[in-house]
Design an enzyme around this catalytic site. Structure first.
Site, PDB file in Angstrom:
ATOM      1  N   CYS A 134       0.812  -1.227   0.000  1.00 52.51           N
ATOM      2  CA  CYS A 134       0.000   0.000   0.000  1.00 52.51           C
ATOM      3  C   CYS A 134       0.844   1.276   0.000  1.00 52.51           C
ATOM      4  CB  CYS A 134      -0.925   0.024   1.214  1.00 52.51           C
ATOM      5  SG  CYS A 134      -1.778  -1.522   1.531  1.00 52.51           S
ATOM      6  N   HIS A 162      -8.807   3.147  -2.872  1.00 58.06           N
ATOM      7  CA  HIS A 162      -7.410   2.895  -2.511  1.00 58.06           C
ATOM      8  C   HIS A 162      -6.751   2.045  -3.597  1.00 58.06           C
ATOM      9  CE1 HIS A 162      -3.837   1.733  -0.482  1.00 58.06           C
ATOM     10  NE2 HIS A 162      -4.319   0.833   0.355  1.00 58.06           N
ATOM     11  N   CYS A 168      -0.982   2.899   6.452  1.00 49.55           N
ATOM     12  CA  CYS A 168      -0.668   1.533   6.863  1.00 49.55           C
ATOM     13  C   CYS A 168      -0.333   0.706   5.627  1.00 49.55           C
ATOM     14  CB  CYS A 168      -1.838   0.916   7.622  1.00 49.55           C
ATOM     15  SG  CYS A 168      -3.356   0.745   6.660  1.00 49.55           S
TER      16      CYS A 168
END
EC number: 2.3.1.16
Length: 387
Positions: free
Chosen positions: A91, A343, A373
């Site tokens: 991520c 995302h 995160c």
């Protein structure tokens, strides 16, 4: 060491991954559009002076494989002398791209770089080809590879209720919709061609993922998505699946001044950190604390934060443990976050940094932090300062 500055930062609109506006657009096209766009917006920059492109992408296979950074730069018609590499910290990939390029500039290995990232989750699903080693179970809980269950765990540990999660998700959509209506995203979105619901070619100017019709009642009616028996995390309080790219033009402060370019922000500090994969969403807390310490700053010194909203159940514990609960509305994700915008994994790091810099300019903020995160238990953070 040299100071690193951001002179421009842009992104594509965020498209829904399921039958969205970019369903006929490849990840390389999303990326190339921004690479070209940065140079068109900054004619004082000679493309031949660009050293390298650092491009984040998680699922590096199919159209996103074989070094998509290089493929996209060639597709964009950039000089073949510009090198390009694809970066993967899950991520945090495009924020890691920013960190890697910044370090190259700091030590004199480059003067100008393009950084960014992309993920087309409609074409390459996040679990495509995933094959965890069975031996990981000796050290890591099996559920650590299931992001929704890690959010459930973190939420339970910190006493985050279903009602708090739904309220956070509702606010994300409301803020993102308001930002769209008031034009707060206009300075960061580079419109791009896509296809409407009828298949007609159209110029996409706004994010498709935001759901302004979201209500608290509607969110409360959703069933838990990951733990049907005892869970509180739903699809509505999780980040949306979306397709998109983001990019920045960065260089040494000396080079920016030499070219007469406006400096939009400076990198004050950077950090990464690890945490237990079972609570992977907690990573922003140690990463942010580490970055602030390196910058000689405290949490109270920071005017604005962008925290990637992987899940409401993950975001709220981070906000609590960073001591920001009481100032959440004034300081965190002023334009909403990933719950509303989506995302796209490899895109999100430089996307939230881009949104942060634009919000800092709009509000007159001096210092900002972008943090997120990372799956399997990591966090990443960057401290920015406006001149």
């Amino acid at each position: 060491m040299k100071n690193v500055v951001i002179v421009d930062c842009i992104r594509t609109p965020m498209g829904r991954s399921k039958n969205g506006v970019f369903r006929h657009t490849r990840a390389e096209d999303l990326s190339a559009h921004l690479m070209k766009g940065l140079l068109e917006r900054n004619p004082n920059v000679d493309p031949n002076q660009i050293e390298d492109i650092y491009w984040g992408c998680v699922q590096q296979t199919l159209e996103q494989g074989f070094n998509i950074a290089r493929n996209a730069s060639l597709l964009a018609g950039l000089p073949k002398s510009i090198a390009a590499t694809t970066v993967n910290r899950l991520c945090g990939s495009s924020m890691q791209a920013l960190h890697d390029a910044s370090r190259a500039i700091m030590v004199g290995d480059a003067d100008i770089c393009i950084i960014g990232g992309v993920e087309h989750m409609g074409h390459v699903p996040m679990n495509h080809g995933v094959d965890f080693h069975s031996g990981l179970s000796k050290n890591v809980a099996k559920a650590s590879g299931m992001m929704g269950l890690t959010a459930e765990m973190l939420g339970k540990m910190h006493g985050i209720s279903r009602e708090q999660q739904d309220a956070f998700a509702f606010a994300s959509h409301q803020k993102a919709h308001r930002a769209t209506i008031e034009g707060h995203f206009d300075s960061e979105i580079l419109p791009m061609e896509g296809h409407d619901e009828n298949g007609a070619l159209t110029l996409v100017k706004h994010d498709e993922v935001i759901r302004p019709e979201t209500t608290l009642e509607g969110l409360a009616a959703l069933r838990p998505a990951f733990d049907p028996a005892n869970g509180t995390v739903t699809a509505g309080s999780s980040s949306a699946l979306s397709d998109g790219a983001s990019a920045m033009l960065i260089m040494s402060e000396e080079k920016a001044n030499e070219l007469g370019l406006t400096i939009r922000a400076k990198i004050r500090s950077m950090a990464v950190s690890g945490c237990d994969p079972a609570i992977m969403g907690y990573g922003p807390v140690p990463a942010t604390k580490k970055a602030l310490k390196r910058a000689g700053l405290s949490i109270d010194d920071i005017d604005l934060f962008e925290l990637n909203e992987a899940f409401a159940a993950q975001s709220l514990p981070c906000i609590k443990d960073l001591g920001l609960f009481d100032v959440m509305e004034e300081k965190i994700n002023l334009n909403g976050g990933a719950i509303a915008l989506g995302h796209p994994l490899g895109c999100s790091g430089s996307r939230i940094a881009t949104t942060l810099i634009n919000n800092m300019e709009r509000t007159g903020a001096k210092l900002g932090v972008a943090t997120m995160c990372i799956g399997l238990g990591q966090g990443i953070a960057t401290v920015f300062e406006r001149p």
